[in-house]
Scaffold this motif. Structure first.
Motif, PDB file in Angstrom:
ATOM      1  N   ARG A 219       0.836  -1.203   0.000  1.00 43.18           N
ATOM      2  CA  ARG A 219       0.000   0.000   0.000  1.00 43.18           C
ATOM      3  C   ARG A 219       0.871   1.253   0.000  1.00 43.18           C
ATOM      4  O   ARG A 219       0.633   2.202  -0.759  1.00 43.18           O
ATOM      5  CB  ARG A 219      -0.915   0.010   1.216  1.00 43.18           C
ATOM      6  N   GLU A 220       1.898   1.265   0.835  1.00 42.62           N
ATOM      7  CA  GLU A 220       2.777   2.436   0.921  1.00 42.62           C
ATOM      8  C   GLU A 220       3.435   2.745  -0.419  1.00 42.62           C
ATOM      9  O   GLU A 220       3.526   3.902  -0.830  1.00 42.62           O
ATOM     10  CB  GLU A 220       3.847   2.181   1.991  1.00 42.62           C
ATOM     11  N   ARG A 221       3.858   1.716  -1.118  1.00 45.36           N
ATOM     12  CA  ARG A 221       4.490   1.915  -2.425  1.00 45.36           C
ATOM     13  C   ARG A 221       3.481   2.410  -3.461  1.00 45.36           C
ATOM     14  O   ARG A 221       3.766   3.312  -4.246  1.00 45.36           O
ATOM     15  CB  ARG A 221       5.130   0.613  -2.911  1.00 45.36           C
ATOM     16  N   MET A 222       2.303   1.805  -3.465  1.00 46.48           N
ATOM     17  CA  MET A 222       1.308   2.129  -4.492  1.00 46.48           C
ATOM     18  C   MET A 222       0.733   3.527  -4.324  1.00 46.48           C
ATOM     19  O   MET A 222       0.342   4.171  -5.304  1.00 46.48           O
ATOM     20  CB  MET A 222       0.196   1.078  -4.478  1.00 46.48           C
ATOM     21  N   LEU A 223       0.687   4.019  -3.087  1.00 41.96           N
ATOM     22  CA  LEU A 223       0.150   5.359  -2.846  1.00 41.96           C
ATOM     23  C   LEU A 223       1.006   6.445  -3.481  1.00 41.96           C
ATOM     24  O   LEU A 223       0.555   7.583  -3.626  1.00 41.96           O
ATOM     25  CB  LEU A 223       0.035   5.610  -1.340  1.00 41.96           C
ATOM     26  N   GLN A 224       2.211   6.093  -3.878  1.00 47.08           N
ATOM     27  CA  GLN A 224       3.085   7.070  -4.532  1.00 47.08           C
ATOM     28  C   GLN A 224       2.618   7.411  -5.947  1.00 47.08           C
ATOM     29  O   GLN A 224       2.992   8.456  -6.486  1.00 47.08           O
ATOM     30  CB  GLN A 224       4.520   6.542  -4.573  1.00 47.08           C
ATOM     31  N   PHE A 225       1.795   6.534  -6.545  1.00 55.65           N
ATOM     32  CA  PHE A 225       1.371   6.805  -7.928  1.00 55.65           C
ATOM     33  C   PHE A 225      -0.096   6.466  -8.196  1.00 55.65           C
ATOM     34  O   PHE A 225      -0.546   6.565  -9.338  1.00 55.65           O
ATOM     35  CB  PHE A 225       2.260   6.027  -8.918  1.00 55.65           C
ATOM     36  N   MET A 226      -0.875   6.119  -7.141  1.00 54.41           N
ATOM     37  CA  MET A 226      -2.284   5.803  -7.329  1.00 54.41           C
ATOM     38  C   MET A 226      -3.109   6.445  -6.221  1.00 54.41           C
ATOM     39  O   MET A 226      -2.647   6.542  -5.082  1.00 54.41           O
ATOM     40  CB  MET A 226      -2.512   4.277  -7.308  1.00 54.41           C
ATOM     41  N   PRO A 227      -4.355   6.876  -6.514  1.00 54.11           N
ATOM     42  CA  PRO A 227      -5.233   7.399  -5.467  1.00 54.11           C
ATOM     43  C   PRO A 227      -5.560   6.317  -4.441  1.00 54.11           C
ATOM     44  O   PRO A 227      -5.663   5.131  -4.788  1.00 54.11           O
ATOM     45  CB  PRO A 227      -6.490   7.816  -6.235  1.00 54.11           C
ATOM     46  N   ALA A 228      -5.737   6.713  -3.193  1.00 51.58           N
ATOM     47  CA  ALA A 228      -5.953   5.758  -2.109  1.00 51.58           C
ATOM     48  C   ALA A 228      -7.111   4.791  -2.360  1.00 51.58           C
ATOM     49  O   ALA A 228      -6.966   3.587  -2.129  1.00 51.58           O
ATOM     50  CB  ALA A 228      -6.154   6.506  -0.789  1.00 51.58           C
TER      51      ALA A 228
END
Length: 275
Positions: A219-228
């Motif tokens: 989740r922490e990685r994906m939040l860098q390029f995707m909306p929550a």
């Protein structure tokens, strides 16, 4: 004329090429469009689907529009209904929407599909599953460490090659017989993240090790390029996929007259990105 939005992406670029090769009149629309991005004879226009003033010239003269929206569009509160209204106002008659399998399973909201279905225009909806090109997020770690880090190591899904999505989209855009249809698009076999790492190793000719991430780390990685909200829905689908997401759909083979590409084939074709 066929207008292709998102024309410089993993689906849009090969779609424009396929339509041009078929002799269609094509306008490629992207926020970063430039003549060098497209085959000779393809009209191009820079436009942002979030900017209403740019939509009318983007869609002017179009009979059919391929609509592809990004996570940025959704994260910025984009309203596909307004985009579809602009298609209709410009004289468009048909929309082909790139949606997601997650809409059918309830993991993703149905708003975009509803906007198309309720538009009064002819429509076709494409629902691809997990993209093979999502593996490009591992390119840096594979190049530097020959390592893939991902959650849900052994949960397998039939990932689809974006080139197959583009080929299906071209088929659908070129023939009105597909109006009113919804197609589920998957690869030919289910493959887990651990198996994807192994396939990348085969393509590179040396092993690629796999490290499993926790859901929180992913989740922490994906939040860098995707909306929550998109991150949470994506993690739900990857970690606890309903049976419908695990199944191989027959639609790609039925529409193209050939089997969809495997992840191994995608890896071999894109190995330079990981070398």
């Amino acid at each position: 004329m066929i207008v292709v939005t998102g024309a410089t992406g993993n689906v849009g670029r090969p779609l424009v090429q396929a339509l041009a090769a078929a002799g269609a009149q094509v306008r490629a629309v992207s926020r970063t469009a430039a003549a060098a991005d497209f085959p000779a004879g393809v009209e191009y226009r820079r436009a942002d689907l979030l900017r209403a003033d740019e939509l009318t010239p983007a869609f002017a003269g179009a009979r059919t529009v391929f609509l592809l929206t990004s996570g940025e569009f959704l994260g910025a509160g984009g309203d596909l209904g307004e985009v579809v209204d602009a298609v209709r106002s410009a004289g468009g008659r048909r929309v082909v929407l790139l949606s997601s399998q997650g809409v059918g399973t309830g993991n993703h909201p149905p708003d975009a599909e509803a906007a198309v279905r309720d538009s009064g225009l002819e429509w076709t909806i494409l629902r691809p599953g997990n993209f093979a090109s999502n593996a490009l997020q591992w390119a840096e770690s594979v190049r530097g460490e020959r390592m893939v880090a991902a959650p849900f190591a052994d949960i397998a899904l039939p990932v689809i090659d974006p080139a197959d999505i583009a080929a299906v989209a071209a088929t659908v855009l070129l023939d009105d017989v597909h109006s009113g249809e919804t197609y589920e698009l998957t690869g030919p076999e289910a493959i887990s993240p651990r198996q994807q790492a192994a396939a990348l190793g085969v393509a590179l000719g040396e092993p690629v090790r796999f490290t499993e991430l926790s859901r929180g780390q992913a989740r922490e990685r994906m939040l860098q390029f995707m909306p929550a909200p998109v991150v949470e829905a994506t993690l739900d689908m990857l970690g606890s996929p309903p049976p419908a997401l695990r199944q191989v759909s027959p639609h790609v083979e039925r529409l193209l007259g050939r089997a969809p590409h495997t992840f191994a084939a995608w890896s071999a074709r894109n190995s330079a990105a990981f070398a």
